[in-house]
Enzyme design. Structure first.
Site, PDB file in Angstrom:
ATOM      1  N   LYS A  79       5.479   4.233   4.159  1.00  0.00           N
ATOM      2  CA  LYS A  79       5.717   2.763   4.044  1.00  0.00           C
ATOM      3  C   LYS A  79       7.248   2.629   4.249  1.00  0.00           C
ATOM      4  O   LYS A  79       7.885   3.499   3.823  1.00  0.00           O
ATOM      5  CB  LYS A  79       5.560   2.343   2.637  1.00  0.00           C
ATOM      6  N   SER A 154       1.083  -5.037  -0.957  1.00  0.00           N
ATOM      7  CA  SER A 154       2.221  -5.206   0.165  1.00  0.00           C
ATOM      8  C   SER A 154       2.445  -4.166   1.072  1.00  0.00           C
ATOM      9  O   SER A 154       2.811  -3.936   2.299  1.00  0.00           O
ATOM     10  CB  SER A 154       3.829  -5.305  -0.566  1.00  0.00           C
ATOM     11  N   SER A 178       0.669  -2.997  -5.181  1.00  0.00           N
ATOM     12  CA  SER A 178       0.651  -2.721  -3.761  1.00  0.00           C
ATOM     13  C   SER A 178       0.054  -1.426  -3.557  1.00  0.00           C
ATOM     14  O   SER A 178       0.138  -1.204  -2.057  1.00  0.00           O
ATOM     15  CB  SER A 178       2.171  -3.064  -3.470  1.00  0.00           C
TER      16      SER A 178
HETATM   17  N1  GLN Z   1       1.738  -8.988  -5.024  1.00  0.00           N
HETATM   18  C1  GLN Z   1       2.646  -8.545  -5.958  1.00  0.00           C
HETATM   19  C2  GLN Z   1       4.123  -9.173  -5.521  1.00  0.00           C
HETATM   20  O1  GLN Z   1       4.416  -9.566  -4.723  1.00  0.00           O
HETATM   21  C3  GLN Z   1       3.008  -7.042  -6.080  1.00  0.00           C
HETATM   22  C4  GLN Z   1       3.685  -6.397  -4.938  1.00  0.00           C
HETATM   23  C5  GLN Z   1       3.763  -4.951  -5.176  1.00  0.00           C
HETATM   24  O2  GLN Z   1       3.197  -4.331  -5.811  1.00  0.00           O
HETATM   25  N2  GLN Z   1       4.721  -4.618  -4.633  1.00  0.00           N
HETATM   26  O3  GLN Z   1       4.836  -9.164  -6.478  1.00  0.00           O
END
Ligand code: GLN
Length: 486
Positions: A79, A154, A178
């Protein structure tokens, strides 16, 4: 000849060790598949072909000299939130365009030390803010099971790359879900480790008190292999814990007899897609048939997880993202004076969602609101942690769906930030409490999209989660299915 890109890590290592294939062939097969399919999936922001080929050749030479490191010659991808020395690292944001870190994240360095071959950097929601990868500052990634649907987020690139056989394993990060949510949307296995299990050094911070890196792969066995490599204390991250790293692979054979499973009623609430509920309940039945005992229980403060998480995450994000000012990292837009340069750089470099969060986070931390919002959210966080402590006094693991729905279509949720936020309603509690969570496939909905099973445990019980997941995969075949991509 077997398709080299559909192997597991375990299977690839057998062939590499038997000298049936070389790391170079394995890497070339992946690079060729990326070239053919990634124009449709768009999991990669950057394919590091030369770097990968050099690492693969080095792996073959090392093996010829008797080296047997745990990931020697295994193609992986990362990532783009993880810093890679000399390789562009954008965090999915235009503001970091052209940023080439001068060091590797510890998790990345450990993969290299274990002999892994790095194929490239993967797409993500900008600064890991989102649940669909539609917030990437560059382009969205498609779900390999249905290209009109999102891969989740994400870490959408990390999940899609594994599902499409573009890499044998990938790393993603999980701040509020995510890792687990995209794994579930793409039908792959992945773990969010306990907070402090994997070093955050070189992970570009979003919500520092939540962020954890973890592996995606096609089997729990492979997830265990990669976690074993990246886990463990790091002098460069003072929040990494000294707890010794167990031999995760050795734990996988264990039996489930007597395992106590809790099913929190609040995780099976209204709004859960019926196909998902059926699949998760069938998985629980499967585990019961293998000797586990399941019972319903209640997770008291479930309703407060989303608000507490978003207040704390946005507050931390507003502080963490203050460093991107055009002076030190990545892109810069010159203005009339220093302040004007800051404004122009941040105005052009950050996307809408990131700006929204910086503003909200700054607001909740401001004098007069700090106690009402941020202080309160921290107090609620403690209550949530205590809820989990109480639950894990009664049961060994909790089982729940990963997400209320399977992967949604592009654009379906983008205009409704609240609905997007609800995509994480079942995952963020684990981040608030710092506990580990495993996500693995347990079925498909009527549209043919994967459904994920979530297994949660007390802090530093990754071993047990992997053991339950591996037992489930020995008895079922959901994880063996692959999307038809040609
Ligand atoms: N969707 C959640 C956020 O936007 C979690 C994102 C994540 O785990 N990086 O904060």
């Amino acid at each position: 000849m077997t398709d080299l890109t559909s192997l597991t890590i375990a299977g690839a290592l057998n062939k590499l060790r038997a000298r049936e294939i070389s790391a170079l062939e394995l890497t070339e097969a992946h690079l060729a598949r990326i070239e053919r399919l990634d124009p449709h999936i768009r999991a990669f922001l950057n394919v590091t072909e030369e770097f990968a080929l050099a690492q693969a050749k080095a792996a073959d030479q090392a093996r010829a000299a008797g080296d047997e490191r745990p990931l020697l010659g295994i193609p992986i991808a990362l990532k783009d939130v993880l810093s890679t020395k000399g390789i562009e690292t954008t965090c999915g944001s235009k503001i970091l365009k052209g940023y080439h870190p001068v060091f590797d994240a510890t998790s990345v360095a450990r993969l290299y030390e274990a002999g892994a071959v790095m194929l490239g950097k993967l797409n993500m929601d900008e600064f890991a803010m989102g649940s669909s990868t539609e917030n990437s500052g560059y382009f969205p990634t498609a779900n390999p099971w249905n290209l009109a649907h999102v891969p989740g987020g994400s870490s959408g690139g990390s999940a899609a790359a594994v599902a499409a056989n573009l890499a044998l394993a990938t790393l993603g990060t999980d701040t509020g879900g995510s890792i687990r949510q995209p794994a579930s949307f793409c039908g792959v296995s992945a773990i969010k480790p306990s907070y402090g299990r994997v070093s955050r050094y070189g992970l570009i911070a979003y919500g520092s008190s939540f962020d954890q890196a973890g592996p995606f792969a096609r089997t729990v066995d492979d997830v265990a292999r990669v976690l074993g490599v990246i886990a463990g204390p790091d002098p460069l991250d003072s929040t990494s814990m000294p707890t010794p790293v167990p031999d995760y692979l050795a734990a996988l054979d264990g039996e489930l007899r007597g395992l106590k499973i809790g099913l929190p009623a609040e995780y099976f609430a209204e709004g859960l897609q019926p196909d998902a509920e059926t699949a998760v309940r069938a998985a629980v039945k499967q585990l019961e048939d293998m000797g586990a005992e399941a019972r319903e229980l209640s997770f008291q403060h479930a309703d407060y997880c989303l608000p507490a998480y978003y207040i704390i995450a946005m507050a931390e994000a507003s502080a963490n993202l203050a460093r991107f000012d055009g002076l030190r990292f990545g892109a810069r837009v010159d203005g009339a004076d220093l302040i004007d340069s800051y404004k122009k750089t941040r105005g052009a470099g950050f996307g809408e969602e990131v700006k929204r969060r910086i503003m909200l986070g700054t607001y909740t931390l401001s004098a007069g609101y700090y106690d009402a919002y941020y202080g309160k959210a921290q107090a609620v966080r403690t209550l949530i942690r205590r809820d989990f402590d109480a639950l894990f006094n009664e049961v060994d693991v909790l089982i729940a769906p990963v997400a209320p729905t399977t992967a949604f279509a592009f654009g379906e949720v983008t205009d409704d930030p609240l609905r997007m936020i609800l995509a994480d309603v079942l995952t963020i509690s684990a981040n608030l409490a710092g506990i580990p969570g495993l996500s693995l496939p347990c079925g498909f909905d009527r549209a043919g999209l994967p459904i994920g099973l979530q297994i949660l445990g007390a802090p530093f019980t990754e071993e047990r989660l992997l053991q339950v997941g591996a037992a489930y995969q020995r008895a079922t075949a959901w994880h063996l299915r692959s999307p038809e991509l040609g």
